[in-house]
Enzyme design. Sequence first.
Site, PDB file in Angstrom:
ATOM      1  N   ASP A 139       0.628  -0.906   0.553  1.00  0.00           N
ATOM      2  CA  ASP A 139      -0.056   0.063  -0.273  1.00  0.00           C
ATOM      3  C   ASP A 139       1.054   1.322  -0.052  1.00  0.00           C
ATOM      4  OD1 ASP A 139      -2.454   1.575  -0.512  1.00  0.00           O
ATOM      5  OD2 ASP A 139      -2.712  -0.062   1.653  1.00  0.00           O
ATOM      6  N   ASP A 168     -10.581   1.749  -3.799  1.00  0.00           N
ATOM      7  CA  ASP A 168     -12.004   1.453  -2.476  1.00  0.00           C
ATOM      8  C   ASP A 168     -12.865   1.787  -1.887  1.00  0.00           C
ATOM      9  OD1 ASP A 168      -9.323   0.957  -0.763  1.00  0.00           O
ATOM     10  OD2 ASP A 168      -8.827   2.763   0.027  1.00  0.00           O
TER      11      ASP A 168
END
Length: 691
Positions: free
Chosen positions: A446, A514
């Site tokens: 990430d 997301d």
Amino acid sequence: MLEIADNGRTWILSGPASSYALHLTEGDELLHLHWGPRIGLADAEALAVRPLPDYWPFESPLDGREEYPVEGGPRFVRPALSVRTDERRGTEWTFEAYERAEGGELRLRFRDGGLAITLHYRMRHDVVERWVSLDNEGPAVELLRADSATWTLPDREGGWRLSQLHGRWAAESRLVRAPLTYGEKVIGSRRGHTGHQHLPWVALDTDATEERGEVYGCALGWSGSWRIAVAELPDTRVQITGGAGYDDSGLLRLEAGESFTTPVFAGLWSEGGFGGASRAWHAYQRAYVIPDADRDRPVLFNSWEATEFDISEEQQGVLARRAAAIGVELFVVDDGWFGKRTSDRAGLGDWTPNPDRFPGGLKPLADYVHALGMQFGIWVEPEMVNPDSDLYRAHPDWVQYQPGRKRTELRNQLVLNLAREDVQEYLWEQLHALLSSAPIDYVKWDFNRCFTDAGWPDDPYPQRLWVDHVTALYRLLDRLRQAHPNVAFESCSGGGGRIDLGVMSRTDQVWTSDNTDPLDRLAIQHGFTQIHPARVMAAWVTDSPNTQLNGRVSSLRFRFVSAMAGVLGVGGDLAEWTEEELAEAGDWVALYKEIRPLVQRGDLYRLRPPEGGLSAVQYVLDDEAVVLAWLQAQRYGEPVPALRLRGLDPAASYECRETGEVHRGAVLLHHGLRTGLRGDLDATVLRLRRI
Ligand code: GLA
């Protein structure tokens, strides 16, 4: 295929359907000749002798015609190359030589004083890969700007249209198409990573549809700040220039003996409309960019939406048992397993398991997950540090910062200065040790904030950290992949904030967004597949009502069919799912495994865009096809249109596995397949097999 004229001054690269040609004048001006349908060398030579327009002094005949416009001389377009030495600025090159390198690559070498400038061209399928290398053999040179390529479009009557993929967090890769007008349209990122705001891709057409017409596309392989400028010049010629970095204020300083190679800027011409262009991009990426693309990606479970930071070995074990029972193949523990990471306020930088949560490290859980028949994965965010971490307390100077200025925290974290060798070595050691400490098969990597204070006190040329961060990331990923060849990597950046051909060449899939709302996802996926294939497009089925964004209620059916259009994952709180829901989920996962080869390796046809009513995609592989269709809302009791399918043999018959009906190919192509969808948020999967 690369062909070269006898005089060594005209070159033509050809793929199965297209050609790209260029010519060097006696004055060493490198002119663009052709990019479009396949032509022969004789055609290119005929183009090469056409005179340039005879412009008045306020315009330059070179503008809009050069392959790589440098700064200086009779040019007014945006320079692709802008350099300065202590003495002067700009470039006046002379041609040195061309070279036919391995794999049909063409290299054209120019020189200006001590600076050698090599333009590289390589045709792969019908994608032209272009990049530039700069080797400094003389006194120091500052590269203010060094783009990868300038692309030139042919003269066409009627205006060009520009397609782009814009977005923001949780709303990435949404397709926008608008007429191009005079001047420049600039997209990019000045954030240090690719960014959620634009995918580094543009497409230009004049009158294409999804299935027909000429489309030109360009995509950049760079995971840092970048810029693509599309310029319509005063004489309507269009050029597209792109490369690393956003501003022209200094990319790197090359001392004597130093070199810089730009990222690849890839270009594709297609005659098959937007769909044909996408399929060509997908085939190219599967063949040349994505590692092991012929290996299908497993169905994963990810714990993030279910548990967020509140995790433990025991609770992950419960989720793992349920995941295994519904057929999940890869179990991924997200954030919260390391250091003091009980919230987003602490722990980043300390890549050892939290002893309260994982007393025996990660190995017991990994072994348990393996015993359940699944692979085991973890989340990391190596380029970042929380000020509340052992790493930051020990090395407060390892972050990007400007001396005497505030260190801007976003999500309570700072960016490590990856350009520093000690930081690179620390991350290598930590991650290598982590991957050696437990049987880990998968890493979700990430990157959760942008650069804000990109300073490097004491470095003589601190700007270089923008470029060096990316090259250090690439080296780290390459080194880890080499040392742990069985570990797969996912590129994530708060969802889709780092998706580009550069990171994709060293990761196995990407976290698309997301936003896991199954309806929003249809539009995000519609945009994403303009350039990238379903093989890398991770999509999870999460809870209803949607917990992260909008509280939307949707059926498990709708959520699954939406996520099955990419690499299927499950991200809901399985501990809360009922027996019926788990059983239904198991059926969907089993169905996905059946259609997976088509989704991940087949040709993708976007049958109808997600614009309110019915939308659908179709995947075709050999004698099989599968249609995934969604009905957002049925209105006024209107009948739902049949879906005209693509990519089938009109002379063949196809059996629908769901209904048992046999359809003639020609009927499916011209009159369509009825879906049986009705009401709101309905969805279906229809499998067809040639008989
Ligand atoms: C990012 C990712 C999420 C999740 C969180 C964890 O936002 O996109 O999927 O991993 O970080 O902090």
